[in-house]
Write a protein that holds these residues in place. Structure first.
Motif, short mmCIF file in Angstrom:
data_model
loop_
_atom_site.label_atom_id
_atom_site.label_comp_id
_atom_site.label_asym_id
_atom_site.label_seq_id
_atom_site.Cartn_x
_atom_site.Cartn_y
_atom_site.Cartn_z
N GLY A 1 55.07 -17.80 -26.60
CA GLY A 1 55.76 -19.05 -26.11
C GLY A 1 56.29 -19.11 -24.61
O GLY A 1 55.95 -18.01 -23.96
N ASP A 2 56.83 -20.04 -24.29
CA ASP A 2 57.48 -20.44 -23.01
C ASP A 2 58.66 -19.82 -22.83
O ASP A 2 59.31 -19.58 -23.77
CB ASP A 2 57.37 -21.78 -22.74
CG ASP A 2 56.06 -22.60 -22.74
OD1 ASP A 2 55.06 -22.00 -22.39
OD2 ASP A 2 56.15 -23.84 -22.99
N ALA A 3 58.92 -19.35 -21.50
CA ALA A 3 60.25 -18.84 -21.19
C ALA A 3 60.59 -19.07 -19.73
O ALA A 3 59.88 -19.39 -18.92
CB ALA A 3 60.27 -17.27 -21.33
N LYS A 4 61.85 -19.68 -19.53
CA LYS A 4 62.30 -19.86 -18.40
C LYS A 4 62.32 -18.61 -17.12
O LYS A 4 61.74 -18.61 -16.26
CB LYS A 4 63.78 -20.55 -18.36
CG LYS A 4 64.39 -20.80 -17.29
CD LYS A 4 64.05 -22.26 -16.73
CE LYS A 4 64.58 -22.63 -15.58
NZ LYS A 4 64.04 -23.83 -15.07
N GLN A 5 62.88 -17.45 -17.74
CA GLN A 5 62.88 -16.26 -16.73
C GLN A 5 62.81 -15.15 -17.69
O GLN A 5 63.34 -14.97 -18.69
CB GLN A 5 64.31 -16.33 -16.15
CG GLN A 5 64.52 -15.14 -15.34
CD GLN A 5 65.86 -15.31 -14.46
OE1 GLN A 5 66.41 -16.40 -14.43
NE2 GLN A 5 66.25 -14.25 -13.93
N ILE A 6 62.06 -13.85 -17.35
CA ILE A 6 61.87 -12.68 -18.11
C ILE A 6 62.43 -11.56 -17.02
O ILE A 6 61.96 -11.62 -15.92
CB ILE A 6 60.49 -12.40 -18.44
CG1 ILE A 6 60.10 -13.71 -19.56
CG2 ILE A 6 60.20 -10.95 -19.14
CD1 ILE A 6 58.61 -13.28 -20.02
N LEU A 28 51.96 -14.88 -23.49
CA LEU A 28 50.95 -16.19 -23.97
C LEU A 28 51.98 -17.40 -23.68
O LEU A 28 52.77 -17.82 -24.46
CB LEU A 28 50.51 -15.75 -25.43
CG LEU A 28 49.94 -14.36 -25.75
CD1 LEU A 28 49.76 -14.32 -27.07
CD2 LEU A 28 48.90 -14.26 -24.76
N GLY A 29 51.72 -17.86 -22.78
CA GLY A 29 52.64 -19.19 -22.31
C GLY A 29 53.04 -19.24 -21.01
O GLY A 29 52.50 -18.65 -20.16
N SER A 30 53.95 -20.06 -20.75
CA SER A 30 54.30 -20.08 -19.52
C SER A 30 55.80 -19.70 -19.17
O SER A 30 56.55 -19.59 -20.01
CB SER A 30 54.54 -21.79 -18.99
OG SER A 30 53.20 -22.34 -19.22
N THR A 31 55.93 -19.36 -17.88
CA THR A 31 57.11 -18.44 -17.36
C THR A 31 57.51 -19.06 -16.03
O THR A 31 56.56 -18.98 -15.08
CB THR A 31 57.13 -16.98 -17.48
OG1 THR A 31 56.68 -16.68 -18.63
CG2 THR A 31 58.52 -16.25 -17.13
N ASP A 32 58.68 -19.49 -15.44
CA ASP A 32 59.05 -19.70 -14.31
C ASP A 32 59.34 -18.57 -13.31
O ASP A 32 58.92 -18.69 -12.16
CB ASP A 32 60.30 -20.71 -14.17
CG ASP A 32 60.04 -22.09 -14.73
OD1 ASP A 32 58.90 -22.53 -14.97
OD2 ASP A 32 61.16 -22.68 -15.32
#
Length: 127
Positions: free
Chosen positions: A25-30, A101-105
């Motif tokens: 899934g998507d995440a703003k920051q990791i 698996l997804g988008s991350t800023d």
């Protein structure tokens, strides 16, 4: 950036360890960080006393971030609105690694490891 949906039918991860991440899934920051001290002593170790992280300067070192990369403009032609993958097979994810698996800023990942090997001298082995 045009976002697309990632469709994965099957995912198999055999091992996930040491501050690593499987992000679906998507995440703003990791942010992922690992400080590891590996000690191998020939003949075995009685305890971990004397091997505290604070004794080794590598774990106190300040890491300067990379400068922001130059912006590269481009035109992308996505022929489909989704990304379809039948199978993902991962043997191992370790030491502050990330499978996304997804988008991350923004992703920041740091692994600092110190390996110590203590080997008995040949003279001691003969005694």
């Amino acid at each position: 950036m045009e976002f697309r949906t990632t469709k994965v039918k099957d995912i198999k991860v055999s091992s996930l360890t040491y501050s690593s991440l499987l992000q679906i899934g998507d995440a703003k920051q990791i942010d992922s960080k690992l400080d590891a001290l590996a000690v191998q002593k020939e003949g075995g170790a009685d305890s971990d006393k004397g091997f505290e992280l604070e004794r080794y300067p590598i774990f106190d070192t300040t890491i300067n971030p990379f400068p922001d990369p130059e912006t590269v403009e481009g035109i992308h032609c996505h022929h489909r609105k989704d990304i379809s993958i039948p199978t993902i097979d991962v043997t191992a994810i370790s030491s502050s690694s990330i499978v996304q698996l997804g988008s991350t800023d923004s992703i920041q990942s740091l692994a600092r490891q110190k390996h110590i090997r203590i080997i008995q001298s040949e003279n001691k082995e003969r005694l």
